[in-house]
Scaffold this active site. Structure first.
Site: not given
Ligand code: SAH
Length: 204
Positions: A52
């Site tokens: 993000s």
């Molecule tokens: N916080 C992260 C940004 C991640 S983007 C950072 O700092 O890099 C959102 C993430 O949520 C993705 O990696 C995606 O695979 C994950 N995601 C989506 N649905 C999910 C779920 N039900 N459980 C765990 N992870 C999930």
């Protein structure tokens, strides 16, 4: 990044700002992307997911109003960057990621920068992580159609939960605060655009 992207746009919590100064963002992006690590934008991290934009991470973490010994759940560990920021402001972080390759990468990067109060778990974070509950704060880093009930079940009295809720393109960032009598208060923090939350307790 801290001065121009965070302070100038209204992030005031000094502990949150210090965490952004301490955590090397370039350690959480692909080496080929290192030059863009501090850009004012999200960046690809593989598997169609993104790390993000720094300001959005700061806005969410500030809204969690963390105290040094708080126990935090992050749903959507991705690169591990937001979990790293959380780990500097709270006591312990459980970060759940549904893609195994991303979970393993996040675990390696957090270890490489020497952060040892984060557990990265592979699984569906819409179910929370019952073994580590209750949590003083829950950060959902992917956009859901609604708040997964399990996350509310695992939120302690006085706990704060931040989640983007809406459609696949845009969501409203919501902050939910659980009062000591169990009631929930909701505040809207603005429009955001996250990759979808995909799990058992969402429609997607
Ligand atoms: N916080 C992260 C940004 C991640 S983007 C950072 O700092 O890099 C959102 C993430 O949520 C993705 O990696 C995606 O695979 C994950 N995601 C989506 N649905 C999910 C779920 N039900 N459980 C765990 N992870 C999930």
């Amino acid at each position: 990044m801290v001065a121009q992207q965070l302070r100038a746009r209204g992030i005031t919590d000094e502990r949150v700002l210090a965490a952004f100064s301490e955590v090397p963002r370039e350690a959480f992006v692909d080496p080929a992307m290192a030059a863009a690590a501090y850009a004012d934008a999200p960046l690809p991290i593989g598997m169609g997911q993104t790390i993000s934009q720094p300001f959005v991470v700061a806005l969410m973490v500030e809204a969690l109003r963390l105290r040094p010994d708080d126990r935090v759940l992050e749903v959507g560990a991705g690169s591990g960057y937001a979990a790293a920021i959380l780990s500097r402001v709270a006591g312990h972080v459980t970060a759940v990621e549904r893609h195994l390759a991303l979970a393993e990468g996040a675990r390696d990067r957090l270890a490489a920068v020497g952060l040892d109060n984060v557990d990265v778990r592979h699984g569906d974070g819409t179910l929370g992580w019952p073994d580590a509950a209750p949590f003083d704060a829950v950060l959902v880093s992917a956009g859901g159609t609604h708040v997964p009930p399990a996350l509310l079940d695992q939120l302690a009295a006085g706990g704060r939960l931040v989640i983007p809720v809406g459609g696949p393109e845009h969501q409203e960032l919501l902050q939910l605060v659980r009062a000591s009598d169990g009631t929930l208060r909701e505040e809207r923090l603005g429009r955001v655009s996250f990759v979808p939350l995909v799990g058992e307790q969402t429609a997607r």
